[in-house]
Enzyme design. Structure first.
Site, mmCIF file in Angstrom:
data_model
loop_
_atom_site.group_PDB
_atom_site.id
_atom_site.type_symbol
_atom_site.label_atom_id
_atom_site.label_comp_id
_atom_site.label_asym_id
_atom_site.label_seq_id
_atom_site.Cartn_x
_atom_site.Cartn_y
_atom_site.Cartn_z
ATOM 1 N N THR A 155 2.176 9.738 2.524
ATOM 2 C CA THR A 155 1.078 8.944 3.099
ATOM 3 C C THR A 155 0.269 8.207 2.025
ATOM 4 O O THR A 155 0.252 8.613 0.866
ATOM 5 C CB THR A 155 0.133 9.853 3.922
ATOM 6 O OG1 THR A 155 -0.390 10.862 3.061
ATOM 7 C CG2 THR A 155 0.854 10.501 5.086
ATOM 8 N N PRO A 156 -0.425 7.144 2.434
ATOM 9 C CA PRO A 156 -1.181 6.323 1.482
ATOM 10 C C PRO A 156 -2.651 6.728 1.384
ATOM 11 O O PRO A 156 -3.087 7.668 2.042
ATOM 12 C CB PRO A 156 -1.054 4.930 2.098
ATOM 13 C CG PRO A 156 -1.106 5.212 3.568
ATOM 14 C CD PRO A 156 -0.462 6.557 3.789
ATOM 15 N N TRP A 157 -3.408 5.951 0.595
ATOM 16 C CA TRP A 157 -4.805 6.292 0.303
ATOM 17 C C TRP A 157 -5.794 5.610 1.239
ATOM 18 O O TRP A 157 -6.967 5.952 1.237
ATOM 19 C CB TRP A 157 -5.125 5.884 -1.151
ATOM 20 C CG TRP A 157 -4.694 4.472 -1.439
ATOM 21 C CD1 TRP A 157 -3.519 4.086 -2.019
ATOM 22 C CD2 TRP A 157 -5.382 3.254 -1.110
ATOM 23 N NE1 TRP A 157 -3.424 2.715 -2.077
ATOM 24 C CE2 TRP A 157 -4.558 2.175 -1.524
ATOM 25 C CE3 TRP A 157 -6.606 2.960 -0.502
ATOM 26 C CZ2 TRP A 157 -4.917 0.845 -1.352
ATOM 27 C CZ3 TRP A 157 -6.963 1.633 -0.331
ATOM 28 C CH2 TRP A 157 -6.132 0.599 -0.751
ATOM 29 N N LYS A 169 3.062 14.828 1.511
ATOM 30 C CA LYS A 169 2.655 14.367 0.181
ATOM 31 C C LYS A 169 1.616 13.262 0.353
ATOM 32 O O LYS A 169 1.941 12.115 0.651
ATOM 33 C CB LYS A 169 3.831 13.817 -0.622
ATOM 34 C CG LYS A 169 3.425 13.660 -2.092
ATOM 35 C CD LYS A 169 4.159 12.583 -2.846
ATOM 36 C CE LYS A 169 3.581 11.221 -2.675
ATOM 37 N NZ LYS A 169 2.199 11.038 -3.145
ATOM 38 N N SER A 228 -1.432 10.643 -0.906
ATOM 39 C CA SER A 228 -1.576 9.799 -2.096
ATOM 40 C C SER A 228 -2.321 10.575 -3.175
ATOM 41 O O SER A 228 -3.280 11.295 -2.890
ATOM 42 C CB SER A 228 -2.356 8.535 -1.741
ATOM 43 O OG SER A 228 -2.750 7.880 -2.921
ATOM 44 N N THR A 255 5.825 -1.857 1.190
ATOM 45 C CA THR A 255 7.182 -2.214 1.610
ATOM 46 C C THR A 255 8.175 -1.872 0.500
ATOM 47 O O THR A 255 9.278 -1.382 0.775
ATOM 48 C CB THR A 255 7.224 -3.723 1.948
ATOM 49 O OG1 THR A 255 6.169 -3.972 2.880
ATOM 50 C CG2 THR A 255 8.546 -4.123 2.574
ATOM 51 N N ALA A 256 7.771 -2.086 -0.749
ATOM 52 C CA ALA A 256 8.694 -1.834 -1.868
ATOM 53 C C ALA A 256 9.090 -0.355 -1.918
ATOM 54 O O ALA A 256 10.285 -0.026 -2.016
ATOM 55 C CB ALA A 256 8.031 -2.257 -3.173
ATOM 56 N N GLU A 282 6.180 2.813 8.032
ATOM 57 C CA GLU A 282 5.085 1.925 8.437
ATOM 58 C C GLU A 282 4.669 1.210 7.161
ATOM 59 O O GLU A 282 4.016 1.797 6.296
ATOM 60 C CB GLU A 282 3.976 2.787 9.051
ATOM 61 C CG GLU A 282 3.141 2.037 10.033
ATOM 62 C CD GLU A 282 1.926 1.495 9.353
ATOM 63 O OE1 GLU A 282 2.008 0.346 8.868
ATOM 64 O OE2 GLU A 282 0.922 2.213 9.277
ATOM 65 N N CYS A 309 -3.129 -2.173 6.537
ATOM 66 C CA CYS A 309 -1.928 -2.993 6.729
ATOM 67 C C CYS A 309 -2.024 -3.841 7.993
ATOM 68 O O CYS A 309 -1.223 -4.745 8.185
ATOM 69 C CB CYS A 309 -0.685 -2.107 6.741
ATOM 70 S SG CYS A 309 -0.920 -0.671 7.746
ATOM 71 N N GLU A 335 0.418 -9.670 1.229
ATOM 72 C CA GLU A 335 -0.793 -8.957 1.634
ATOM 73 C C GLU A 335 -1.862 -9.037 0.552
ATOM 74 O O GLU A 335 -1.592 -8.695 -0.601
ATOM 75 C CB GLU A 335 -0.442 -7.474 1.812
ATOM 76 C CG GLU A 335 -0.302 -7.052 3.231
ATOM 77 C CD GLU A 335 -0.034 -5.560 3.354
ATOM 78 O OE1 GLU A 335 0.575 -4.968 2.454
ATOM 79 O OE2 GLU A 335 -0.436 -5.006 4.377
HETATM 80 P P1 ADP Z 1 0.064 1.687 -2.028
HETATM 81 O O1 ADP Z 1 0.393 0.444 -2.765
HETATM 82 O O2 ADP Z 1 -0.605 1.491 -0.749
HETATM 83 O O3 ADP Z 1 -0.530 2.770 -2.875
HETATM 84 P P2 ADP Z 1 2.548 3.039 -2.224
HETATM 85 O O4 ADP Z 1 3.756 2.720 -1.443
HETATM 86 O O5 ADP Z 1 2.599 2.854 -3.689
HETATM 87 O O6 ADP Z 1 1.434 2.202 -1.519
HETATM 88 O O7 ADP Z 1 2.074 4.518 -1.961
HETATM 89 C C1 ADP Z 1 2.128 5.140 -0.703
HETATM 90 C C2 ADP Z 1 2.553 6.565 -0.904
HETATM 91 O O8 ADP Z 1 3.863 6.567 -1.467
HETATM 92 C C3 ADP Z 1 1.684 7.350 -1.869
HETATM 93 O O9 ADP Z 1 1.596 8.694 -1.418
HETATM 94 C C4 ADP Z 1 2.460 7.277 -3.157
HETATM 95 O O10 ADP Z 1 2.192 8.349 -4.046
HETATM 96 C C5 ADP Z 1 3.874 7.385 -2.620
HETATM 97 N N1 ADP Z 1 4.907 6.908 -3.540
HETATM 98 C C6 ADP Z 1 4.846 5.895 -4.413
HETATM 99 N N2 ADP Z 1 6.018 5.785 -5.070
HETATM 100 C C7 ADP Z 1 6.836 6.750 -4.591
HETATM 101 C C8 ADP Z 1 8.182 7.157 -4.846
HETATM 102 N N3 ADP Z 1 8.950 6.536 -5.747
HETATM 103 N N4 ADP Z 1 8.687 8.187 -4.132
HETATM 104 C C9 ADP Z 1 7.942 8.815 -3.216
HETATM 105 N N5 ADP Z 1 6.682 8.483 -2.933
HETATM 106 C C10 ADP Z 1 6.128 7.460 -3.601
#
Ligand code: ADP
Length: 527
Positions: free
Chosen positions: A195-197, A221, A223, A276-277, A296, A330, A427
């Site tokens: 999940t995100p922050w 897991k 953020s 998205t990446a 999402e 988002c 975005e």
């Molecule tokens: P944002 O740009 O909104 O922070 P992220 O996609 O980077 O979005 O982060 C969203 C969640 O994905 C966070 O919990 C982050 O720690 C997790 N995350 C980022 N990179 C990875 C990865 N390679 N594998 C698993 N989780 C990841």
């Protein structure tokens, strides 16, 4: 970091970026903010809701190598807590404990699981204030908005406590007279939820609610930027009676934790909200073990204002859709498409409304716009604004960092934005509203759909026919008509195109955690 004439200073224990002329003003505000935040974190610590360890198998645990990560308050830069920095080993143990807990949790009756979830819901609401404070502390959104997130986040637990009892199968008229054909719905098994922050609570409950309700067990897991709310929610889940292993929380090294969740054949589903990446990486990594995946991801939401819109409704709706959480959602309006005939009137009325937004520390009464989450976020916003201005867009209001320093950015409206500018394509995730002019309904639909994203879209019109026509033509998973805030636990949330897969919330959200099993009972006519 692009600082221009700014200097890094430490005032009252809080490190921040301020331009020299603003430093005097900032110093007193900064001290005030620090004190508020500090007293809040002390209160939270004594209430037992400020947890810093991960949760594995019902136990609070340090990272095995004792390393930690710092969680900071984005409004002041102060460190709130050091939390366990976990990785592969801890994640594998969390998966093992979820795997072990699965048979007993999934065998409970739906009613029994429902009661536990209902207790969790009650506890989340009973601690609405503290959880809201925690969200403001680590994420920065205004306290009122944070408490609103707690109510919204908790609503998913309440909804799925109810929905647990409605996971119906089917009996199909048989194709042979001595057979009976049944369809069962069963939990998928262990779920990995990343999940995100931007919604430290709601993004978790929206996944964990249906997962636990359906009988799945979960490794969450959160953020690393906002783990504290997740840990507090998990503490309340334990108090509600969620059994050891049914809900685990690990955080720390995101790629390591992600790899462990994705490579484990015991994890049968990955649910992710974020960029998205990263979503694409996770989807690819889920392939070798053929996991169920829901994603999402990012959006590029248009808010379309037609000539026949009610101006007041359009301003209010777009303001809410754009500036909630300082533009960091988002579903935030990313492009404001305005028809020729109403363009100037809308630009003026909208800018006036944006001017009234109050930027400040989320704990300060009256604040409606908190800081952005971190330096990378504000640098991205700055670069998008610079790009637009260099290509001919004009700033109506805002357009620069706020005098409060840190990651505060002025609520901004920019006109004459064109499709070749970065903010039209990607975005912004910040408090910047780009106004794009269009002539006809067809133009609006073409511009709106000219993106790889497809999460939320908003339209403002007084024509019933146009509402239907445009809603149907928009390639988006969610459409708000004359409404800027449309998320609710009772409706399906999710995107099309590269904004994701699957839906969260509502009865449809439950399906993401269920497998369909067909059972054919043969030889029924034997005496
Ligand atoms: P944002 O740009 O909104 O922070 P992220 O996609 O980077 O979005 O982060 C969203 C969640 O994905 C966070 O919990 C982050 O720690 C997790 N995350 C980022 N990179 C990875 C990865 N390679 N594998 C698993 N989780 C990841």
């Amino acid at each position: 970091m692009v600082v221009g004439a700014a200097a890094r200073v430490a005032i009252g224990g809080c490190r921040r970026l301020v331009s020299s002329h603003a430093s005097l003003l900032v110093s007193s505000q900064c001290r005030q903010m620090s004190m508020d935040a500090r007293s809040v974190s002390e209160k939270l610590r004594s209430s037992g809701l400020l947890r810093t360890q991960g949760l594995i198998g019902g136990k609070w645990i340090d990272s095995y190598d004792k390393t930690t990560i710092k969680v900071t308050n984005p409004a002041t830069g102060e460190i709130i807590a050091d939390v366990a920095r976990m990785g592969v080993k801890e994640t594998n143990d969390a998966i093992a404990s979820s795997y072990e807990a699965f048979p007993s949790w999934s065998r409970l009756t739906a009613g029994e699981r429902s009661k536990v979830l209902r207790r969790w819901y009650d506890l989340l609401l009973a601690h609405k204030e503290e959880l809201g404070q925690l969200i403001t502390l680590e994420q920065g959104k205004p306290l009122k908005e944070a408490i609103g997130e707690v109510a919204y986040g908790a609503s998913f637990i309440e909804y799925y406590a109810e929905e647990a009892k409605r996971v119906y199968g089917d009996i199909i008229p048989p194709n042979m007279s001595d057979r009976r054909l049944l369809v069962l719905k069963q939990p998928v098994g262990v779920v990995g939820a990343i999940t995100p922050w931007n919604f430290p609570l709601a993004m978790i409950t929206r996944k964990v609610g249906p997962a636990l309700a359906s009988g799945c067990t979960v490794v969450v897991k959160p953020s690393e930027l906002t783990p504290l709310t997740a840990l507090a929610a998990a503490e309340l889940a334990l108090q509600a009676g969620v059994p050891p292993g049914a809900l685990n929380v690990v955080m720390g090294n995101a790629p390591e934790i992600g790899d462990a969740l994705l490579s484990s054949p015991q994890v049968r589903k990955i649910t992710f909200t974020g960029s998205t990446a990263v979503g694409k990486k996770l989807m690819a990594a889920a392939a070798p073990t053929v996991k169920k995946v829901s994603l999402e991801l990012g959006g590029n939401a248009p808010s379309i204002i037609f000539d026949d819109a009610d101006l007041e409704v359009a301003v209010k709706g777009t303001l809410a859709a754009k500036f909630r959480n300082s533009g960091q959602t988002c579903v935030c309006a990313n492009r404001v498409l305005v028809q020729d005939g109403i363009y100037d009137k809308f630009a003026e009325a909208f800018s006036e409304a944006v001017q009234k937004l109050e930027v400040g520390d989320g704990f300060k009464e009256g604040t409606t716009q908190g800081p952005l989450i971190n330096d990378a976020a504000i640098q991205k916003v700055e670069s998008f604004v610079q790009d637009a201005v260099s290509k001919g867009a004009k700033i109506i209001i805002g357009g620069k960092r706020h005098s409060l320093g840190m990651t505060f950015y002025e609520p901004t409206v920019i006109r004459d934005v064109m499709s070749n500018m970065l903010m039209s394509k990607e975005e912004i995730f910040g408090p910047v509203a780009p106004l794009i002019r269009f002539k006809t309904e067809e133009d609006a639909i073409r511009i709106a759909n000219d993106t790889i994203a497809g999460l939320a879209a908003y339209i403002f019109t007084n024509s019933v026919q146009r509402s239907w026509r445009v809603s149907e033509a928009l390639e988006y998973g969610l459409v708000g008509v004359n409404e800027g805030l449309i998320s609710t636990e009772v409706a399906p949330f999710g995107g099309v195109k590269q904004s994701g897969l699957g839906r969260e919330g509502s009865k449809y959200g439950m399906d993401e955690y269920l497998e369909i099993k067909y059972v054919c009972l043969g030889d029924m006519n034997r005496q």
